[in-house]
Motif scaffolding. Structure first.
Motif, PDB file in Angstrom:
ATOM      1  N   ALA A 162      47.391 -58.003  11.949  1.00  0.00           N
ATOM      2  CA  ALA A 162      48.790 -57.541  12.336  1.00  0.00           C
ATOM      3  C   ALA A 162      49.853 -57.787  11.362  1.00  0.00           C
ATOM      4  CB  ALA A 162      48.930 -58.002  13.459  1.00  0.00           C
ATOM      5  N   ILE A 163      50.743 -56.818  10.971  1.00  0.00           N
ATOM      6  CA  ILE A 163      51.812 -57.374  10.148  1.00  0.00           C
ATOM      7  C   ILE A 163      53.371 -57.072  10.919  1.00  0.00           C
ATOM      8  CG2 ILE A 163      50.983 -57.103   7.850  1.00  0.00           C
ATOM      9  CD1 ILE A 163      52.165 -54.371   7.983  1.00  0.00           C
ATOM     10  N   TYR A 164      53.050 -56.602  12.020  1.00  0.00           N
ATOM     11  CA  TYR A 164      54.346 -56.406  13.023  1.00  0.00           C
ATOM     12  C   TYR A 164      53.832 -55.749  14.139  1.00  0.00           C
ATOM     13  CZ  TYR A 164      58.597 -54.394  14.847  1.00  0.00           C
ATOM     14  OH  TYR A 164      59.212 -54.085  15.717  1.00  0.00           O
ATOM     15  N   ALA A 165      54.352 -56.380  15.185  1.00  0.00           N
ATOM     16  CA  ALA A 165      53.982 -55.800  16.610  1.00  0.00           C
ATOM     17  C   ALA A 165      55.311 -55.824  17.514  1.00  0.00           C
ATOM     18  CB  ALA A 165      52.846 -56.784  17.415  1.00  0.00           C
ATOM     19  N   ASP A 166      55.382 -54.653  18.412  1.00  0.00           N
ATOM     20  CA  ASP A 166      56.351 -54.822  19.538  1.00  0.00           C
ATOM     21  C   ASP A 166      56.065 -54.095  20.626  1.00  0.00           C
ATOM     22  OD1 ASP A 166      58.595 -54.983  20.727  1.00  0.00           O
ATOM     23  OD2 ASP A 166      59.893 -53.820  19.286  1.00  0.00           O
ATOM     24  N   THR A 167      55.896 -55.162  21.823  1.00  0.00           N
ATOM     25  CA  THR A 167      55.753 -54.566  23.002  1.00  0.00           C
ATOM     26  C   THR A 167      54.354 -53.883  23.388  1.00  0.00           C
ATOM     27  OG1 THR A 167      58.155 -54.443  23.202  1.00  0.00           O
ATOM     28  CG2 THR A 167      56.867 -53.736  25.050  1.00  0.00           C
ATOM     29  N   ASP A 168      54.324 -52.700  22.752  1.00  0.00           N
ATOM     30  CA  ASP A 168      53.095 -51.692  23.119  1.00  0.00           C
ATOM     31  C   ASP A 168      52.352 -51.275  21.844  1.00  0.00           C
ATOM     32  OD1 ASP A 168      54.899 -50.111  22.449  1.00  0.00           O
ATOM     33  OD2 ASP A 168      54.790 -48.620  24.009  1.00  0.00           O
ATOM     34  N   GLY A 169      52.600 -51.774  20.783  1.00  0.00           N
ATOM     35  CA  GLY A 169      51.868 -51.476  19.481  1.00  0.00           C
ATOM     36  C   GLY A 169      52.138 -52.181  18.529  1.00  0.00           C
ATOM     37  N   PHE A 170      51.470 -52.271  17.544  1.00  0.00           N
ATOM     38  CA  PHE A 170      51.354 -52.927  16.484  1.00  0.00           C
ATOM     39  C   PHE A 170      50.783 -52.263  14.956  1.00  0.00           C
ATOM     40  CE2 PHE A 170      46.850 -53.938  18.006  1.00  0.00           C
ATOM     41  CZ  PHE A 170      46.211 -53.930  16.764  1.00  0.00           C
ATOM     42  N   TYR A 171      51.367 -52.613  14.065  1.00  0.00           N
ATOM     43  CA  TYR A 171      50.771 -52.162  12.856  1.00  0.00           C
ATOM     44  C   TYR A 171      49.979 -53.403  12.125  1.00  0.00           C
ATOM     45  CZ  TYR A 171      54.472 -48.818  13.202  1.00  0.00           C
ATOM     46  OH  TYR A 171      55.159 -47.700  13.703  1.00  0.00           O
ATOM     47  N   ALA A 172      48.933 -52.798  11.436  1.00  0.00           N
ATOM     48  CA  ALA A 172      47.940 -53.739  10.799  1.00  0.00           C
ATOM     49  C   ALA A 172      47.690 -53.215   9.320  1.00  0.00           C
ATOM     50  CB  ALA A 172      46.894 -54.092  11.522  1.00  0.00           C
TER      51      ALA A 172
END
Length: 603
Positions: free
Chosen positions: A579-589
């Motif tokens: 994961a490189i970024y996450a916020d509340t209800d989702g993330f990018y990886a």
DNA sequence: CAAAGTCGGGG
DNA sequence: GTGTACGACTTTG
């Protein structure tokens, strides 16, 4: 006895012989289709509930107040229990606050419930009728002599008997008229004491385009009037003859309408633009006013755009560009008087600009109003109110109607002391992982579909299922915060969100099967409205002025949310997604082969 | 640093 | 009118 079918546009009440009379403003369907109608119901009484401390003493005490017409018992659900309440019927809605204040401190009175539901809203809820949908009533037309208010001759006033019947109906076709005024203001912002209105632009959704002005122009849509007073008079005439259901402006609650009111008062022009012949009314709604025209719905798009779009600014130009991708030509406000005074080409440009604004308002309205219309039909409160409500308030009024439907008592709004106590508390938010700096390739994104609504349903998070203690097998326990929720029965809020989501699935299926493009579009707006409603429902737990506020519920929902996303990220990591970024209800990886992953502190 | 004040849109 | 509510941002005490 005859019967009338109509689209319910708006509702209020008036007082006749010290009694409240409900007025439903509608547009007739069937015979006389399209004509305006005002239906009077003289048979609806205001009521409130009282929780007694000492039943007998309470009834005895209450009998001493002459505002009270009747006292009876009512059985209602409240916080997961069935309880008996005293149901107090009163003579007049305005007696409610008076009586409430008198009985509040009685020893025999423990609590007063449902004492702050406006009379017309109570009517809509109790009669199960919905604005922007059709209603059928039995009764008879009244002649002019038996009506207490002025009325245009072609408006039918109808006294109903019995109950209004809701009709399952299509999305109504409405006539809308957008308007915009220009003012000659050489010295800063317009002052209605001094600066005259120089143009009134009008644009309908059925082809009417017109600019009223006191100056002449070869442009064919310009209609020249002798004086400003004549221009305002003509504005009134056009509204009466076009008879629009909706009047639409941009920042018109705070600018155009008050300005028109002030100028009309100064110039002695009567603004009888309501279908009952009344003029403009202004209501204080917290920190702003809203302008009201009886029988028509005045919508201020500015308020809606602030709610529906996420922008840095909300000027008409900015909103128009956002929605249509086209720049709209602009005349700076502080130069308008120069364009006006110079005449010639500059004046022509000003006419064009003025009409353009009204047309832009029509176009924005066509694009954005269907969603509010759906909210009106779902929430069941007047379009005028819906167009000025925050989503949280819509959720609350939706819940109030649902509570009535299932026989639940509506919780009270917080007192000011409860409110300030609640304001101090704030539930921890969603999990946020700061982005890893840099340019990333091979990105995958992951997000939960309706995370918070799903949690509320799957963990049965509701004020009526929250318990202090329970057998671990019979309840869900929130991570971190430890709040406990019974697995059964299904809570009030979870059951309602469940129904909303079920309904949304049904509509989406219907949408996918629809052949007609217009039908598809209508269904699409419906499912969007339901989605928004479901997603906003979490808010009622965390916003301090809400009736269903419960900080434990808000904390539990976000705690589960953080738990789910962290677990999912952990799981993804096992498969090589970092994961490189996450916020509340989702993330990018990004995908990294297993061997390359170093341990880092966060997960 | 918290409390109080301002402003948005409109011309 | 079964009334009186925003929220982000800046300035003040």
């Amino acid at each position: 006895m005859e019967s009338k079918r109509f689209v319910l546009l708006d509702i209020d009440y008036i007082t006749e012989d010290d009694k409240a009379v409900i007025r439903m403003f509608g547009k007739i369907k069937g015979d006389d289709e399209g004509k305006s109608l005002i239906v009077l119901d003289k048979h609806f009484k205001p009521y409130i509930y009282v929780v007694p401390n000492d039943e007998e003493k309470c009834i005895e005490d209450l009998n001493g107040f002459d505002e009270i017409e009747m006292v009876g018992w009512a059985r209602k659900g409240y916080m997961g229990e069935i309880k008996d309440f005293l149901r107090i019927t009163l003579n007049h809605p305005q007696d409610v606050p008076k009586l409430r204040d008198k009985i509040r401190d009685l020893d025999s009175v423990n609590n007063i419930m449902e004492h702050d539901i406006p009379f017309y809203r109570r009517y809509l809820i109790d009669k199960a009728i919905f604005p922007m949908a059709e209603v059928e009533v039995d009764g008879q037309c009244l002649d002019e002599n038996s009506i207490n208010f002025m009325c245009e001759s072609d408006v039918c006033v109808f006294e109903m008997n019995g109950e209004p019947k809701p009709i399952n109906s299509e999305f109504p076709e409405l006539k809308t008229l957008s308007f915009d005024i220009e003012v000659r203001n050489p010295k800063g912002m317009p002052q209605s004491e001094e600066d005259p209105i120089i143009m009134i632009s009008l644009s309908s959704n059925y082809g009417l385009q017109k600019v009223l002005s006191t100056k002449k122009s070869p442009l064919k849509y310009v209609e020249t009037l002798k004086t400003e007073a004549h221009m305002l008079q003509r504005f009134v005439e056009i509204i009466k003859s076009e008879n629009p259901d909706l009047l639409i402006g941009y920042n018109s609650d705070n600018f155009d309408m008050p300005y028109i009111r002030d100028r009309a008062a100064k110039l002695n022009v009567k603004l009888g633009i309501g279908t009952d012949g009344s003029g403009l009314k202004f209501m204080r709604r917290g920190y702003t006013n809203s302008a009201l025209v009886k029988g028509r719905i005045h919508v201020d798009l500015y308020l809606l755009m602030r709610r529906y779009l996420q922008l840095d600014r909300y000027t008409l130009e900015r909103v128009y560009r956002e929605l249509f991708g086209v720049e709209k030509e602009d005349v700076p406000g502080d130069e308008i008087f120069e364009y006006w005074d110079n005449g010639g080409e500059m004046l022509e440009k000003l006419f064009k600009y003025s009409l353009d604004d009204a047309v832009a308002v029509t176009k924005i309205g066509e694009k954005m109003l269907p969603l509010s219309m759906e909210f009106t039909r779902i929430v069941g409160q007047p379009f005028f109110d819906i167009a000025r409500m925050a989503t949280g308030q819509m959720v609350e009024w939706y819940l109030i109607r649902k509570a009535y439907e299932i026989g639940d008592m509506v919780p009270n709004k917080p007192s000011s002391s409860q409110y300030s106590e609640r304001r101090g508390k704030k539930a921890a938010g969603g999990y946020v992982k700061d982005p890893v700096m840099g340019l990333h390739e091979n990105i995958v994104s992951f997000d939960f579909r309706s995370l918070y609504p799903s949690i509320i349903i799957s963990k049965n998070v509701s004020p009526d299922t929250l318990v202090d203690e329970c057998d671990i097998n019979n309840c869900h326990v929130a991570p971190e915060v430890g709040h406990k929720f019974l697995k059964e029965p299904v809570g009030f809020v979870p059951s309602i969100i469940g129904n909303i989501l079920k309904e949304r699935v049904r509509i989406k299926t219907q949408m996918n099967n629809a052949e007609n493009a217009r039908e598809k579009q209508v269904l699409d707006v419906q499912q969007q409205a339901l989605k928004r409603l479901a997603n906003s429902m979490y808010g009622v737990y965390g916003y301090s002025r809400f009736r269903w506020y419960r900080i434990e519920c808000a904390e539990a929902v976000t705690a589960w949310g953080r738990d789910f996303i962290k677990k999912t990220m952990l799981q993804a990591k096992k498969y090589g997604f970092k994961a490189i970024y996450a916020d509340t209800d989702g993330f990018y990886a990004t995908y990294i082969p297993k061997d390359d992953i170093h341990d880092d502190k966060e997960n």
